[in-house]
Design an enzyme around this catalytic site. Structure first.
Site, PDB file in Angstrom:
ATOM      1  N   THR A  23      46.959  14.634  17.173  1.00 46.49           N
ATOM      2  CA  THR A  23      46.567  13.366  17.793  1.00 46.49           C
ATOM      3  C   THR A  23      45.687  13.532  19.028  1.00 46.49           C
ATOM      4  O   THR A  23      45.363  12.557  19.697  1.00 46.49           O
ATOM      5  CB  THR A  23      47.839  12.558  18.155  1.00 46.49           C
ATOM      6  OG1 THR A  23      48.746  13.440  18.837  1.00 46.49           O
ATOM      7  CG2 THR A  23      48.515  11.999  16.916  1.00 46.49           C
ATOM      8  N   GLY A  25      36.250  16.764  40.006  1.00 41.61           N
ATOM      9  CA  GLY A  25      36.689  17.791  39.048  1.00 41.61           C
ATOM     10  C   GLY A  25      35.517  18.664  38.639  1.00 41.61           C
ATOM     11  O   GLY A  25      34.478  18.155  38.215  1.00 41.61           O
ATOM     12  N   SER A  26      35.688  19.983  38.802  1.00 43.85           N
ATOM     13  CA  SER A  26      34.560  20.883  38.527  1.00 43.85           C
ATOM     14  C   SER A  26      34.894  21.901  37.445  1.00 43.85           C
ATOM     15  O   SER A  26      34.480  23.051  37.509  1.00 43.85           O
ATOM     16  CB  SER A  26      34.140  21.588  39.811  1.00 43.85           C
ATOM     17  OG  SER A  26      35.197  22.412  40.244  1.00 43.85           O
ATOM     18  N   HIS A  78      10.467  38.787  16.903  1.00 43.63           N
ATOM     19  CA  HIS A  78       9.671  38.867  18.128  1.00 43.63           C
ATOM     20  C   HIS A  78       8.584  37.789  18.084  1.00 43.63           C
ATOM     21  O   HIS A  78       7.938  37.633  17.047  1.00 43.63           O
ATOM     22  CB  HIS A  78       9.009  40.239  18.255  1.00 43.63           C
ATOM     23  CG  HIS A  78       8.103  40.337  19.449  1.00 43.63           C
ATOM     24  ND1 HIS A  78       8.585  40.458  20.733  1.00 43.63           N
ATOM     25  CD2 HIS A  78       6.744  40.293  19.559  1.00 43.63           C
ATOM     26  CE1 HIS A  78       7.557  40.517  21.576  1.00 43.63           C
ATOM     27  NE2 HIS A  78       6.439  40.411  20.890  1.00 43.63           N
TER      28      HIS A  78
HETATM   29  C1  LIG Z   1      33.726  15.380  27.886  1.00 37.99           C
HETATM   30  C2  LIG Z   1      34.171  16.357  26.823  1.00 37.99           C
HETATM   31  C3  LIG Z   1      33.245  17.180  26.239  1.00 37.99           C
HETATM   32  C4  LIG Z   1      33.649  18.109  25.274  1.00 37.99           C
HETATM   33  N1  LIG Z   1      32.702  18.940  24.749  1.00 37.99           N
HETATM   34  C5  LIG Z   1      33.075  19.865  23.830  1.00 37.99           C
HETATM   35  C6  LIG Z   1      32.109  20.753  23.292  1.00 37.99           C
HETATM   36  O1  LIG Z   1      30.937  20.736  23.658  1.00 37.99           O
HETATM   37  N2  LIG Z   1      32.517  21.653  22.361  1.00 37.99           N
HETATM   38  C7  LIG Z   1      33.820  21.719  21.937  1.00 37.99           C
HETATM   39  O2  LIG Z   1      34.136  22.557  21.073  1.00 37.99           O
HETATM   40  N3  LIG Z   1      34.759  20.884  22.449  1.00 37.99           N
HETATM   41  C8  LIG Z   1      34.414  19.965  23.380  1.00 37.99           C
HETATM   42  N4  LIG Z   1      35.355  19.129  23.912  1.00 37.99           N
HETATM   43  C9  LIG Z   1      36.752  19.239  23.457  1.00 37.99           C
HETATM   44  C10 LIG Z   1      36.929  18.545  22.078  1.00 37.99           C
HETATM   45  O3  LIG Z   1      36.424  17.240  22.121  1.00 37.99           O
HETATM   46  C11 LIG Z   1      38.399  18.517  21.720  1.00 37.99           C
HETATM   47  O4  LIG Z   1      38.967  19.787  21.937  1.00 37.99           O
HETATM   48  C12 LIG Z   1      38.582  18.148  20.234  1.00 37.99           C
HETATM   49  O5  LIG Z   1      38.001  16.912  19.952  1.00 37.99           O
HETATM   50  C13 LIG Z   1      40.072  18.120  19.910  1.00 37.99           C
HETATM   51  O6  LIG Z   1      40.238  17.789  18.574  1.00 37.99           O
HETATM   52  P1  LIG Z   1      41.599  17.099  18.119  1.00 37.99           P
HETATM   53  O7  LIG Z   1      41.504  16.989  16.629  1.00 37.99           O
HETATM   54  O8  LIG Z   1      42.756  17.779  18.700  1.00 37.99           O
HETATM   55  O9  LIG Z   1      41.576  15.671  18.836  1.00 37.99           O
HETATM   56  P2  LIG Z   1      40.653  14.357  18.738  1.00 37.99           P
HETATM   57  O10 LIG Z   1      39.241  14.697  18.513  1.00 37.99           O
HETATM   58  O11 LIG Z   1      40.971  13.511  19.910  1.00 37.99           O
HETATM   59  O12 LIG Z   1      41.245  13.615  17.481  1.00 37.99           O
HETATM   60  C14 LIG Z   1      42.585  13.130  17.494  1.00 37.99           C
HETATM   61  C15 LIG Z   1      42.640  11.805  16.796  1.00 37.99           C
HETATM   62  O13 LIG Z   1      43.997  11.373  16.712  1.00 37.99           O
HETATM   63  C16 LIG Z   1      44.023   9.959  16.768  1.00 37.99           C
HETATM   64  N5  LIG Z   1      45.371   9.518  17.136  1.00 37.99           N
HETATM   65  C17 LIG Z   1      46.021   9.690  18.311  1.00 37.99           C
HETATM   66  N6  LIG Z   1      47.283   9.184  18.232  1.00 37.99           N
HETATM   67  C18 LIG Z   1      47.414   8.669  16.978  1.00 37.99           C
HETATM   68  C19 LIG Z   1      48.476   8.033  16.280  1.00 37.99           C
HETATM   69  N7  LIG Z   1      49.676   7.848  16.839  1.00 37.99           N
HETATM   70  N8  LIG Z   1      48.262   7.624  15.005  1.00 37.99           N
HETATM   71  C20 LIG Z   1      47.044   7.821  14.404  1.00 37.99           C
HETATM   72  N9  LIG Z   1      46.008   8.441  15.016  1.00 37.99           N
HETATM   73  C21 LIG Z   1      46.200   8.863  16.278  1.00 37.99           C
HETATM   74  C22 LIG Z   1      42.980   9.635  17.827  1.00 37.99           C
HETATM   75  O14 LIG Z   1      42.502   8.320  17.655  1.00 37.99           O
HETATM   76  C23 LIG Z   1      41.908  10.700  17.547  1.00 37.99           C
HETATM   77  O15 LIG Z   1      40.860  10.187  16.754  1.00 37.99           O
HETATM   78  C24 LIG Z   1      35.002  18.193  24.883  1.00 37.99           C
HETATM   79  C25 LIG Z   1      35.936  17.331  25.461  1.00 37.99           C
HETATM   80  C26 LIG Z   1      35.542  16.432  26.426  1.00 37.99           C
HETATM   81  C27 LIG Z   1      36.565  15.534  27.057  1.00 37.99           C
HETATM   82  N1  LIG Z   2      31.093  22.348  26.407  1.00 39.22           N
HETATM   83  C1  LIG Z   2      32.365  22.382  26.030  1.00 39.22           C
HETATM   84  O1  LIG Z   2      32.742  23.126  25.126  1.00 39.22           O
HETATM   85  C2  LIG Z   2      33.365  21.513  26.718  1.00 39.22           C
HETATM   86  C3  LIG Z   2      32.993  20.454  27.545  1.00 39.22           C
HETATM   87  C4  LIG Z   2      33.984  19.728  28.176  1.00 39.22           C
HETATM   88  C5  LIG Z   2      35.325  20.039  27.973  1.00 39.22           C
HETATM   89  N2  LIG Z   2      35.639  21.067  27.142  1.00 39.22           N
HETATM   90  C6  LIG Z   2      37.052  21.489  26.924  1.00 39.22           C
HETATM   91  O2  LIG Z   2      37.917  20.743  27.703  1.00 39.22           O
HETATM   92  C7  LIG Z   2      38.702  21.620  28.527  1.00 39.22           C
HETATM   93  C8  LIG Z   2      39.110  20.927  29.775  1.00 39.22           C
HETATM   94  O3  LIG Z   2      38.016  20.864  30.684  1.00 39.22           O
HETATM   95  P1  LIG Z   2      37.966  19.781  31.814  1.00 39.22           P
HETATM   96  O4  LIG Z   2      36.875  20.136  32.717  1.00 39.22           O
HETATM   97  O5  LIG Z   2      37.976  18.433  31.195  1.00 39.22           O
HETATM   98  O6  LIG Z   2      39.389  19.917  32.521  1.00 39.22           O
HETATM   99  P2  LIG Z   2      39.964  21.108  33.442  1.00 39.22           P
HETATM  100  O7  LIG Z   2      41.414  20.828  33.557  1.00 39.22           O
HETATM  101  O8  LIG Z   2      39.532  22.420  32.964  1.00 39.22           O
HETATM  102  O9  LIG Z   2      39.240  20.887  34.844  1.00 39.22           O
HETATM  103  C9  LIG Z   2      39.567  19.822  35.669  1.00 39.22           C
HETATM  104  C10 LIG Z   2      39.345  20.260  37.100  1.00 39.22           C
HETATM  105  O10 LIG Z   2      39.612  19.159  37.948  1.00 39.22           O
HETATM  106  C11 LIG Z   2      40.286  19.620  39.074  1.00 39.22           C
HETATM  107  N3  LIG Z   2      41.012  18.500  39.671  1.00 39.22           N
HETATM  108  C12 LIG Z   2      42.147  17.907  39.215  1.00 39.22           C
HETATM  109  N4  LIG Z   2      42.516  16.919  40.049  1.00 39.22           N
HETATM  110  C13 LIG Z   2      41.594  16.884  41.044  1.00 39.22           C
HETATM  111  C14 LIG Z   2      41.438  16.092  42.189  1.00 39.22           C
HETATM  112  N5  LIG Z   2      42.297  15.110  42.492  1.00 39.22           N
HETATM  113  N6  LIG Z   2      40.382  16.330  43.010  1.00 39.22           N
HETATM  114  C15 LIG Z   2      39.497  17.318  42.722  1.00 39.22           C
HETATM  115  N7  LIG Z   2      39.598  18.101  41.626  1.00 39.22           N
HETATM  116  C16 LIG Z   2      40.633  17.883  40.807  1.00 39.22           C
HETATM  117  C17 LIG Z   2      41.192  20.735  38.561  1.00 39.22           C
HETATM  118  O11 LIG Z   2      41.572  21.596  39.597  1.00 39.22           O
HETATM  119  C18 LIG Z   2      40.278  21.393  37.529  1.00 39.22           C
HETATM  120  O12 LIG Z   2      39.522  22.439  38.104  1.00 39.22           O
HETATM  121  C19 LIG Z   2      37.817  22.830  28.704  1.00 39.22           C
HETATM  122  O13 LIG Z   2      38.543  23.984  29.040  1.00 39.22           O
HETATM  123  C20 LIG Z   2      37.180  22.950  27.360  1.00 39.22           C
HETATM  124  O14 LIG Z   2      38.054  23.655  26.504  1.00 39.22           O
HETATM  125  C21 LIG Z   2      34.691  21.809  26.526  1.00 39.22           C
END
Ligand SMILES: Cc1cc2nc3c(=O)[nH]c(=O)nc-3n(C[C@H](O)[C@H](O)[C@H](O)COP(=O)(O)OP(=O)(O)OC[C@H]3O[C@@H](n4cnc5c(N)ncnc54)[C@H](O)[C@@H]3O)c2cc1C
Ligand SMILES: NC(=O)c1ccc[n+]([C@@H]2O[C@H](COP(=O)([O-])OP(=O)(O)OC[C@H]3O[C@@H](n4cnc5c(N)ncnc54)[C@H](O)[C@@H]3O)[C@@H](O)[C@H]2O)c1
Length: 451
Positions: free
Chosen positions: A138, A175-176, A439
């Site tokens: 989920t 958050g960084s 290349h």
């Molecule tokens: C800003 C951001 C950028 C990211 N960029 C990347 C990236 O560049 N590359 C990468 O590999 N990962 C990236 N990630 C991480 C990636 O999006 C997630 O790790 C991935 O989508 C997780 O897959 P999942 O199947 O666990 O969850 P999800 O993709 O969230 O799918 C879970 C699904 O479960 C459904 N669900 C929840 N509860 C219920 C319920 N009770 N009944 C029915 N359905 C339900 C939800 O609606 C959802 O559609 C990023 C994340 C964020 C936040």
């Molecule tokens: N390009 C990608 O593949 C991609 C992009 C986005 C996210 N993700 C996935 O999502 C994971 C989570 O990343 P994220 O950046 O969303 O979360 P994260 O938990 O890695 O980073 C959140 C950061 O916010 C800081 N933080 C929390 N509370 C704060 C506050 N009150 N003030 C200031 N800083 C605060 C934490 O110390 C932490 O460093 C990643 O490890 C990655 O696996 C992947």
């Protein structure tokens, strides 16, 4: 064999199609969007926005590429429809794939009522399904601090920002981690002034310090303000904008704020108590290397499993779950090795890594050989007008086996695949050196670094 999956993101969809292909009767329950909310409402839109920003940045480099100056401006409506057309197409293709494999898709909310029964609340009513195996996939949702209320206008979660109602004049990113730095990059490329609140002394605290330092230098050069060692603890809003209060007394004012402080697993309301599934204090469901929970017939995969939260990892977990549930794991089955998952950060320059990091090896006291080559002398990098960054390869000094690597630079996310393959297949640095690369290509820097 009846297999019920709750959650249709990368984990759920991959498990469903793979299990159906192997002959299981599969039911997939999804409440919002097939393809996954974290995936299609965060991961993909963020990359689509970053890609638009990259084109904007390219126009600014036109003169350096021998062109007359070009000006481009953001068209918010067309950007919005670009993002929704990409996610719409991906969702539709996943639906088509699932249907072609005979998966039953239910648009509704699923929850466990016993270890083998799932209740589904759909538009046409509530029903219960009995299952031999269950996958909980989920996903997760953005974490919002309890002192802030997201309004989608000036106070934004990531999901309100693809794109936001206006391009912020001055965006404060809290958050960084990976998400935070990608948003800093996205909005600086759209022309926003950006301030980043960094709770530690380094952006990307989990990454190689040299890589993080390269990104910080690039942020500072482009005018991004970094507030290091500051934790956001409060928010004030007035007609002109928002102010964020930090625990070190600093107050940062801007026009908008965006929270990138991590995610919360969607494990509440899943009926885990009723089924007897163990959940930890953070809301993740602990699993073994087959993604089995504390109950033999219940699996958890994707963000909810508390492993590496990546879409790529979620998909691979889904595949492994299907194999295990159908009893095929004893054949040529390889466990998912989270240490060998490649990942990228889509900033500019891009950052990508895989396997053992240099700092990690030192911390473990492990002997390694590190070779590093900058892109500055690479012909393709010079032709493309972007020679920032480097390739670093970590190998075993005794055997030459590639253990890991990191790349900072243009197309790092694509280039890392070569090192990822080398790490997974236990290739040696010589295997890379002796591959005749194209290349002029950025990949030549990989062979140079392996030399
Ligand atoms: C800003 C951001 C950028 C990211 N960029 C990347 C990236 O560049 N590359 C990468 O590999 N990962 C990236 N990630 C991480 C990636 O999006 C997630 O790790 C991935 O989508 C997780 O897959 P999942 O199947 O666990 O969850 P999800 O993709 O969230 O799918 C879970 C699904 O479960 C459904 N669900 C929840 N509860 C219920 C319920 N009770 N009944 C029915 N359905 C339900 C939800 O609606 C959802 O559609 C990023 C994340 C964020 C936040
Ligand atoms: N390009 C990608 O593949 C991609 C992009 C986005 C996210 N993700 C996935 O999502 C994971 C989570 O990343 P994220 O950046 O969303 O979360 P994260 O938990 O890695 O980073 C959140 C950061 O916010 C800081 N933080 C929390 N509370 C704060 C506050 N009150 N003030 C200031 N800083 C605060 C934490 O110390 C932490 O460093 C990643 O490890 C990655 O696996 C992947």
């Amino acid at each position: 064999m009846k297999f019920v999956i709750i959650g249709g993101g990368p984990a759920g969809v991959e498990a469903a199609t793979h299990a159906a292909r192997m002959g299981a009767e599969v039911v997939l329950i999804e409440r919002d969007i097939v393809g996954g909310a974290a995936n299609l409402w965060d991961c993909i839109p963020s990359k689509a926005m970053i890609s638009t920003g990259a084109v904007l940045a390219l126009t600014k480099r036109a003169e350096k590429m021998g062109l007359m100056p070009i000006t481009a401006q953001i068209d918010l409506d067309s950007l919005k429809s670009r993002v929704s057309s990409i996610t719409g197409r991906l969702a539709a293709s996943k639906m088509a794939l699932l249907k072609s494999q005979g998966v039953t898709i239910i648009n509704g909310v699923g929850r466990m009522v016993s270890p083998t029964r799932i209740q589904v609340e759909a538009e046409d009513g509530i029903r219960e399904i009995e299952s031999d195996a269950v996958l909980l996939s989920t996903g997760s949702r953005p974490r919002i601090p309890d002192w802030a209320v997201v309004d989608g206008q000036r106070i934004l979660s990531t999901r309100d920002a693809y794109p936001p109602p206006v391009i912020p004049e001055h965006l404060i990113v809290v958050g960084s981690g990976v998400t935070g730095v990608e948003f800093v990059h996205m909005f600086r490329s759209f022309g926003s002034k950006v301030s980043l609140i960094v709770s530690r002394q380094q952006v990307l605290p989990a990454k190689d310090p040299e890589v993080a330092a390269a990104l910080e230098a690039d942020f500072l050069e482009s005018g991004v303000k970094l507030y290091k060692g500051a934790r956001a603890i409060g928010l004030k809003q007035d007609v002109d904008g928002v102010s964020i209060e930090c625990d070190d007394q600093r107050v940062i004012s801007g026009s908008h704020v965006l929270f990138a402080i991590g995610s919360i697993p969607n494990s509440d309301s899943l009926g885990l108590d009723a089924a007897g599934v163990y959940v930890d204090r953070s809301g993740h469901i602990p699993v073994d290397h087959h993604c089995v929970t504390n109950l033999r017939n219940i699996y958890a995969a994707g963000d909810i499993s508390g492993k590496l939260p990546l879409a790529s990892v979620a998909s691979m977990q889904g595949r492994k779950v299907a194999e295990h549930a159908l009893g095929l794991d004893s054949r040529t089955h390889r466990h998912l090795d989270y240490e060998k998952a490649a990942s990228a950060i889509f900033t500019e320059p891009e950052i990508a890594d895989v396997g053992l990091a240099e700092a990690e090896a030192f911390a473990l006291g492990r002997k390694i050989r590190v070779t590093k080559v900058p892109f500055a002398a690479n012909a393709r990098a010079l032709i493309d007008g972007d020679s920032r960054g480097f390739v670093k390869i970590v190998s075993d000094p005794a055997t030459g086996v590639v253990l890991g690597g990191s790349i900072v630079g243009h197309n790092a996310a694509e280039l890392i695949s070569v090192i990822a393959l080398a790490v997974t297949a236990h290739l040696k640095v010589n295997d890379i050196v002796e591959s005749v690369m194209v290349h002029p290509a950025l990949a030549e820097a990989l062979a140079d670094a392996a030399e």
